[in-house]
Design a protein around this motif. Structure first.
Motif, PDB file in Angstrom:
ATOM      1  N   PHE A 191       2.547   5.172 -29.898  1.00 28.39           N
ATOM      2  CA  PHE A 191       2.085   6.351 -29.156  1.00 28.39           C
ATOM      3  C   PHE A 191       3.157   6.800 -28.169  1.00 28.39           C
ATOM      4  O   PHE A 191       4.119   6.082 -27.901  1.00 28.39           O
ATOM      5  N   ASN A 192       2.946   7.984 -27.664  1.00 31.82           N
ATOM      6  CA  ASN A 192       3.890   8.519 -26.688  1.00 31.82           C
ATOM      7  C   ASN A 192       3.744   7.809 -25.340  1.00 31.82           C
ATOM      8  O   ASN A 192       2.693   7.240 -25.019  1.00 31.82           O
ATOM      9  N   GLU A 193       4.820   7.892 -24.561  1.00 31.34           N
ATOM     10  CA  GLU A 193       4.768   7.325 -23.213  1.00 31.34           C
ATOM     11  C   GLU A 193       3.815   8.153 -22.338  1.00 31.34           C
ATOM     12  O   GLU A 193       3.622   9.352 -22.538  1.00 31.34           O
ATOM     13  N   LEU A 194       3.243   7.474 -21.343  1.00 32.78           N
ATOM     14  CA  LEU A 194       2.310   8.133 -20.429  1.00 32.78           C
ATOM     15  C   LEU A 194       2.635   7.712 -18.992  1.00 32.78           C
ATOM     16  O   LEU A 194       2.829   6.520 -18.725  1.00 32.78           O
ATOM     17  N   LYS A 195       2.712   8.699 -18.097  1.00 32.24           N
ATOM     18  CA  LYS A 195       3.008   8.409 -16.700  1.00 32.24           C
ATOM     19  C   LYS A 195       1.794   8.718 -15.827  1.00 32.24           C
ATOM     20  O   LYS A 195       1.054   9.664 -16.076  1.00 32.24           O
ATOM     21  N   ARG A 196       1.634   7.902 -14.804  1.00 38.68           N
ATOM     22  CA  ARG A 196       0.543   8.088 -13.850  1.00 38.68           C
ATOM     23  C   ARG A 196       1.060   7.780 -12.442  1.00 38.68           C
ATOM     24  O   ARG A 196       1.890   6.897 -12.254  1.00 38.68           O
ATOM     25  N   THR A 197       0.570   8.537 -11.465  1.00 37.45           N
ATOM     26  CA  THR A 197       0.837   8.251 -10.049  1.00 37.45           C
ATOM     27  C   THR A 197      -0.436   7.708  -9.425  1.00 37.45           C
ATOM     28  O   THR A 197      -1.508   8.321  -9.555  1.00 37.45           O
ATOM     29  N   VAL A 198      -0.323   6.580  -8.756  1.00 38.32           N
ATOM     30  CA  VAL A 198      -1.494   5.915  -8.199  1.00 38.32           C
ATOM     31  C   VAL A 198      -1.233   5.578  -6.738  1.00 38.32           C
ATOM     32  O   VAL A 198      -0.098   5.261  -6.345  1.00 38.32           O
ATOM     33  N   THR A 199      -2.277   5.659  -5.937  1.00 41.11           N
ATOM     34  CA  THR A 199      -2.203   5.306  -4.513  1.00 41.11           C
ATOM     35  C   THR A 199      -2.982   4.021  -4.291  1.00 41.11           C
ATOM     36  O   THR A 199      -4.193   3.964  -4.563  1.00 41.11           O
ATOM     37  N   VAL A 200      -2.300   3.018  -3.797  1.00 40.72           N
ATOM     38  CA  VAL A 200      -2.915   1.717  -3.535  1.00 40.72           C
ATOM     39  C   VAL A 200      -3.290   1.655  -2.062  1.00 40.72           C
ATOM     40  O   VAL A 200      -2.450   1.901  -1.188  1.00 40.72           O
ATOM     41  N   GLY A 201      -4.555   1.358  -1.807  1.00 37.11           N
ATOM     42  CA  GLY A 201      -5.036   1.269  -0.431  1.00 37.11           C
ATOM     43  C   GLY A 201      -5.161  -0.163   0.046  1.00 37.11           C
ATOM     44  O   GLY A 201      -5.037  -1.123  -0.733  1.00 37.11           O
ATOM     45  N   ALA A 202      -5.425  -0.307   1.349  1.00 35.59           N
ATOM     46  CA  ALA A 202      -5.526  -1.639   1.940  1.00 35.59           C
ATOM     47  C   ALA A 202      -6.954  -2.140   2.001  1.00 35.59           C
ATOM     48  O   ALA A 202      -7.178  -3.341   2.157  1.00 35.59           O
ATOM     49  N   ILE A 216       0.845  -1.192   0.000  1.00 35.05           N
ATOM     50  CA  ILE A 216       0.000   0.000   0.000  1.00 35.05           C
ATOM     51  C   ILE A 216       0.880   1.242   0.000  1.00 35.05           C
ATOM     52  O   ILE A 216       2.021   1.234   0.457  1.00 35.05           O
ATOM     53  N   GLY A 217       0.343   2.314  -0.556  1.00 34.68           N
ATOM     54  CA  GLY A 217       1.098   3.551  -0.659  1.00 34.68           C
ATOM     55  C   GLY A 217       1.079   4.083  -2.078  1.00 34.68           C
ATOM     56  O   GLY A 217       0.262   3.673  -2.919  1.00 34.68           O
TER      57      GLY A 217
END
Length: 400
Positions: free
Chosen positions: A377-388, A365-366
């Motif tokens: 296609f172009n690269e794509l970045k994402r920030t994700v928060t994984v919960g418990a 988690i975090g």
């Protein structure tokens, strides 16, 4: 001719004329009675005075009789009336007491501040709260509810923490500082340990193993590993405590002079892969982002939580006087589902995770960084928060 009396010289004719004149001047009395219809024969024997009395009695008005007024009755003494009066007084007194009690309860002041205890290693380090100098460690202050910036130390060694204060709550903050941040600090030789001694109130005389060391708060260095006897002396009886020193570490002890039977404190250090709030009995003690927290010695039932990640865990720990109790928490796993259009290779925190779609991927988690790649296609970045508490789903469209 004389009028009003008989004249002896006059004759019978004159006397008769005089009597006639006198009779004509007398009023005529008419007697009315219930016998008037009987004629002269019935009324012949009636006397004039009786007739007049009868007539007058019939003419008198008939007045109604006045109602009879009963004589006044003297009040009678009754124990029942006395008891009822006393009962009414008791009810009124109770009602007044309840009203006063309710109004007093409503007027009870509600706490408008919270308490923060700031400690450091070594002690006597300057403290700034919201940019204003407030004293040196160990330091206790009352602050209004909200977030407050606390700076401990000075110069390049200054450490900054943000503490959230709640009304009526207690919080603590401990900061580990390099020895150079405290004036007069001496580096420990190899194979020795140190000891921080604080008293409440400050200013008590301190002796270690019978040798005077100064006035609290003090930091003693160059101590051999093992148990040491600490004696603090103030206005009352001296207080003795035994603390074990380890090589390369500085132990801490806080001794209350007002209640010598209650040993003061030890340290609590909790390590975690994600930030956690530390509470006990609903009181916030601090966070895992603080290296050590000063707590009373003894057993503690702790609640460690991160509401944003849906994570909560309980731990019980015993704190030894002057020692540090450590807890290491393993970060729990969460679940991540990933998809992309038309498709993509996915890297998570720099490690390749595979091609979409990716389901039921187990991650700590975090917060994690995702990178999507497709040859067209172009690269794509994402920030994700994984919960418990529930799975996390991520979907992207690389064609846009």
């Amino acid at each position: 001719m004389r009028i009003g009396g008989a004249n002896p010289a006059s004759g019978p004719s004159e006397q008769k004329a005089a009597d006639l004149f006198t009779s004509e001047q007398k009023p005529t009395i008419v007697v009315l009675s219930e016998h008037a219809h009987a004629g002269p024969a019935a009324a012949k024997g009636a006397e004039v005075p009786d007739a007049i009395h009868l007539f007058a009695s019939e003419l008198e008005p008939t007045l109604p009789e006045a109602p009879a007024v009963p004589p006044p009755v003297a009040p009678r003494f009754s124990w029942r009336n006395v008891a009822l009066a006393l009962l009414a007084l008791i009810v009124l007194a109770q009602a007044g007491f309840m009203t006063f009690w309710l109004m007093s309860a409503r007027a009870a002041p509600v706490p408008q501040t919270g308490s923060v205890v700031v400690t450091s290693a070594p002690v006597a380090s300057p403290v700034l709260i919201d940019g204003i100098p407030r004293g040196v460690t160990p330091f206790t202050v009352s602050l209004p509810p909200g977030a407050h910036r606390i700076d401990v130390g000075d110069g390049a060694q200054m450490r900054t923490q943000t503490v959230t204060v709640t009304a009526g709550g207690d919080a603590s903050l401990h900061v580990e500082l390099p020895p150079s941040s405290a004036p007069g600090a001496v580096a420990m030789p190899a194979g020795t340990g140190g000891l921080e001694i604080t008293t409440d109130p400050a200013g008590a005389r301190v002796a270690i193993d019978g040798a005077p060391r100064g006035v609290s708060p003090i930091t003693a260095t160059n101590l051999k590993p093992g148990p040491h006897t600490i004696t603090v002396s103030g206005p009352g009886e001296p207080v003795n405590r035994t603390v074990t020193v380890t090589a390369g570490a500085t132990a801490s002890i806080v001794i209350s002079m007002s209640n010598p039977g209650a040993f003061a404190s030890g340290w609590l250090a909790i390590s975690s892969g994600v930030p956690l709030q530390i509470t006990e009995g609903g009181t916030l003690l601090g966070s895992t982002e603080t290296p050590r927290i000063l707590v009373p010695a003894g057993s503690h039932n702790l609640e460690l939580t991160n509401a944003a990640l849906g994570y909560r865990v309980s731990r019980t720990v015993r704190v030894t006087p002057g020692q540090t109790a450590s807890i290491a928490l393993q970060t729990p796993q969460g679940t991540l589902h990933i998809n992309a259009l038309p498709w993509a290779e996915v890297w998570i925190d720099g490690q390749r995770a595979g091609e979409t779609p990716i389901g039921n991927l187990s991650l700590p988690i975090g917060t994690h960084e995702l990178l999507f790649r497709h040859p067209e296609f172009n690269e794509l970045k994402r920030t994700v928060t994984v919960g418990a508490d529930k799975p996390t789903r991520v979907g992207v469209d690389l064609r846009k």
